[in-house]
Enzyme design. Structure first.
Site, PDB file in Angstrom:
ATOM      1  N   CYS A  61       0.833  -1.206   0.000  1.00 33.32           N
ATOM      2  CA  CYS A  61       0.000   0.000   0.000  1.00 33.32           C
ATOM      3  C   CYS A  61       0.878   1.270   0.000  1.00 33.32           C
ATOM      4  O   CYS A  61       2.096   1.194   0.153  1.00 33.32           O
ATOM      5  CB  CYS A  61      -0.924  -0.004   1.205  1.00 33.32           C
ATOM      6  SG  CYS A  61      -0.067   0.212   2.778  1.00 33.32           S
ATOM      7  N   ALA A  64       3.178   1.658   2.927  1.00 34.97           N
ATOM      8  CA  ALA A  64       4.376   0.815   2.821  1.00 34.97           C
ATOM      9  C   ALA A  64       5.404   1.458   1.889  1.00 34.97           C
ATOM     10  O   ALA A  64       6.611   1.407   2.145  1.00 34.97           O
ATOM     11  CB  ALA A  64       4.002  -0.575   2.327  1.00 34.97           C
ATOM     12  N   ARG A  95      12.229  -4.218   4.178  1.00 36.78           N
ATOM     13  CA  ARG A  95      13.358  -3.816   3.341  1.00 36.78           C
ATOM     14  C   ARG A  95      14.647  -3.789   4.159  1.00 36.78           C
ATOM     15  O   ARG A  95      14.718  -3.165   5.199  1.00 36.78           O
ATOM     16  CB  ARG A  95      13.101  -2.442   2.735  1.00 36.78           C
ATOM     17  CG  ARG A  95      14.141  -2.066   1.722  1.00 36.78           C
ATOM     18  CD  ARG A  95      13.772  -0.763   1.105  1.00 36.78           C
ATOM     19  NE  ARG A  95      12.797  -0.929   0.053  1.00 36.78           N
ATOM     20  CZ  ARG A  95      13.122  -1.177  -1.217  1.00 36.78           C
ATOM     21  NH1 ARG A  95      14.368  -1.292  -1.560  1.00 36.78           N
ATOM     22  NH2 ARG A  95      12.208  -1.304  -2.133  1.00 36.78           N
ATOM     23  N   HIS A 194       5.367   6.435  -2.737  1.00 39.12           N
ATOM     24  CA  HIS A 194       6.669   7.040  -3.077  1.00 39.12           C
ATOM     25  C   HIS A 194       6.464   8.496  -3.486  1.00 39.12           C
ATOM     26  O   HIS A 194       7.199   9.392  -3.080  1.00 39.12           O
ATOM     27  CB  HIS A 194       7.343   6.304  -4.245  1.00 39.12           C
ATOM     28  CG  HIS A 194       7.525   4.834  -4.029  1.00 39.12           C
ATOM     29  ND1 HIS A 194       7.541   3.927  -5.045  1.00 39.12           N
ATOM     30  CD2 HIS A 194       7.688   4.127  -2.887  1.00 39.12           C
ATOM     31  CE1 HIS A 194       7.722   2.715  -4.551  1.00 39.12           C
ATOM     32  NE2 HIS A 194       7.806   2.806  -3.246  1.00 39.12           N
TER      33      HIS A 194
HETATM   34  S1  SF4 Z   1      -1.982   1.727   5.826  1.00 41.78           S
HETATM   35 FE1  SF4 Z   1      -2.336  -0.126   7.035  1.00 41.78          FE
HETATM   36  S2  SF4 Z   1      -4.564  -0.488   6.926  1.00 41.78           S
HETATM   37 FE2  SF4 Z   1      -4.031   0.946   5.285  1.00 41.78          FE
HETATM   38  S3  SF4 Z   1      -3.723  -0.379   3.493  1.00 41.78           S
HETATM   39 FE3  SF4 Z   1      -1.691  -0.030   4.441  1.00 41.78          FE
HETATM   40  S4  SF4 Z   1      -1.368  -1.794   5.830  1.00 41.78           S
HETATM   41 FE4  SF4 Z   1      -3.585  -1.706   5.306  1.00 41.78          FE
END
Ligand code: SF4
Length: 481
Positions: A61, A64, A95, A194
């Site tokens: 996501c 991440a 990572r 990013h």
């Molecule tokens: S921020 Fe957390 S809850 Fe939202 S998509 Fe990413 S991992 Fe899932």
């Protein structure tokens, strides 16, 4: 089926798609294709689109993308995962990059800090909790040079004002406190994370004139940007640049500091490694600070030498001559020795490569230097320009798969029977259980570096060990027993 022609590649794609219900088939069809050399754009796959619900995607996501790739590895900053504990836990160990310093004293890249949102925070808001957390962190880790606040999904949903907290706390502490609106629900993958992270880098580091560590600049000052230092990659790149006579005043982000980030704007040339994740910031630096940029690739002999010459062409005769001497007297003989040692063991082998947003394009020429062909490739979160930039390295039978699902991966592995699959941790064990050699191309499987002169030898050795390891002949997939 180890070698296939164009028709067979298309037949294989059609066969894989046939298993989908009609509606899903129609949507997924746009993301799979065979390279089309006769067409001007050569690649018609649709990319950077929302994954299909029910189809198991391998993507991450936006949170991440921001936390794991851009802000997380800035070693002297504290990275706050703002929201419930789960998202941070997921992104904690994704990572690996080498950094220097002492964790918890002056380096914080390996630490996981969360505001641990609870039900009452969702109902009453979490700004106060965030302020308290910033104060506690400042007390516990006084040598930090700043903090970033990475917002998880619930923060965007309840509309907390993290910018206001960041502004007031930044002023109070006299350090950058950077709010990053990277809630995971934004965009379709980590790629938007990013972008958002880079926008915050622009707004809260460059635009706020955060002090750089370099005061006086020289004609050969360069900044290494978007090299995440996996297994020491940035250090290998740095060695080449320094031997060319250049002065690296910043390397981001796998072993970077706040001051080094600020140094980027003072360099004479930005050297961009991961185009996908940081091309926006390179364009901004060019427009706002008149720092030109050039993309480079230090994987494998062909690209190393090409990139060295491209970089040297931005400087004077001294650098150009030194570069040529370095290539002729030292690097070329060393690289050729590695090719000689491994090519006979790898020539004619076939690989499937499915990685994030740049690595297939960067590593395909490196495989080709060793005589290895690519049967299938694709990106988790690549955009149209990433695919176009990849085409020149592929043959016209290569299958392209964007946002490949677990199901598609399994089918392609079974039919193409590659000698190696290079992908991420989520694909590793499924692939190995099927008896197919695997290398993790996000973390180099805890090996590395793969960049640079010595990195190429490690790359060739690792691929040889994976492909020619005798263990694979003894493995039978559990579902075939
Ligand atoms: S921020 Fe957390 S809850 Fe939202 S998509 Fe990413 S991992 Fe899932």
């Amino acid at each position: 089926m180890s070698v296939i022609d164009k028709e067979k590649s298309q037949e294989l794609i059609d066969g894989v798609l046939q298993e989908y219900p009609e509606k899903s088939l129609k949507k997924r069809k746009k993301h799979l294709a065979v390279v089309e050399p006769e067409k001007e754009d050569k690649c018609s796959v649709s990319s950077n689109r929302k994954s299909l619900p029910g189809v198991m995607t391998i993507r991450g996501c936006a949170y991440a993308g921001s936390k794991g790739v851009v802000w997380g590895p800035i070693k002297d900053m504290l990275t706050i995962s703002h929201g419930p504990v789960g998202c941070g836990q997921y992104s904690w160990a994704t990572r690996r990059n080498y950094y220097t310093g002492m964790t918890g004293i002056d380096s914080f890249g390996a630490m996981q800090i969360t505001s641990d949102f609870q039900e009452r925070d969702i109902v009453f808001g979490g700004d106060k909790k965030l302020e308290k957390l910033v104060d506690e962190l400042e007390e516990m880790f006084p040598l930090n040079r700043g903090m970033s606040i990475q917002s998880e999904c619930p923060i965007g949903l309840i509309g907390d004002d993290i910018e206001a907290v960041a502004r007031s706390k930044g002023k109070e502490l006299g350090k950058p406190v950077v709010p990053v609106r990277c809630e995971g629900f934004r965009g379709v993958s980590q790629s938007l994370g990013h972008h958002i992270a880079n926008d915050s880098l622009r707004d809260w580091i460059f635009e706020k004139d955060v002090p750089a560590s370099v005061q006086e600049t020289g004609p050969y000052d360069v900044a290494l940007m978007a090299d995440y230092n996996i297994g020491g990659d940035a250090w290998s790149s740095r060695r080449i640049l320094e031997e060319m006579g250049l002065n690296v005043i910043s390397q981001s982000t796998g072993d970077s500091t706040v001051a080094e980030l600020a140094n980027i704007a003072k360099s004479k040339l930005v050297l961009l490694h991961c185009y996908r994740s940081m091309n926006y910031i390179a364009r901004y630096l060019e427009e706002k600070h008149q720092v030109p940029w050039v993309e480079f690739n230090f994987f494998g002999p062909t690209q190393i030498i090409k990139s060295m010459r491209k970089i040297a062409s931005h400087f004077d005769e001294t650098i150009q001559q030194r570069t040529e001497e370095l290539i002729a007297e030292k690097y070329l003989p060393q690289l050729e020795r590695t090719v000689e040692k491994y090519r006979s063991r790898l020539e004619g082998k076939k690989v499937m490569l499915y990685v994030g947003g740049l690595r297939p394009r960067h590593t395909i020429p490196c495989f080709k230097d060793l005589g290895v062909d690519v049967l299938l490739t694709g990106y988790e979160f690549g955009h149209g320009d990433d695919y176009q930039r990849t085409m020149e390295y592929l043959q016209d039978t290569t299958i392209i798969v964007d946002d490949m699902s677990e199901y598609e991966m399994e089918k392609f592995l079974a039919h193409l029977k590659p000698d190696l699959f290079g992908a991420g941790i989520k694909e590793k064990y499924q692939c190995q259980k099927a008896g197919v050699p695997f290398r993790q191309m996000h973390s180099w499987d805890y090996s590395g570096p793969y960049h640079g002169i010595e990195g190429f030898e490690i790359f060739a050795r690792d691929m040889d060990m994976a492909i020619n390891g005798p263990v694979w002949k003894t493995i039978k997939a559990p579902w075939k027993k």
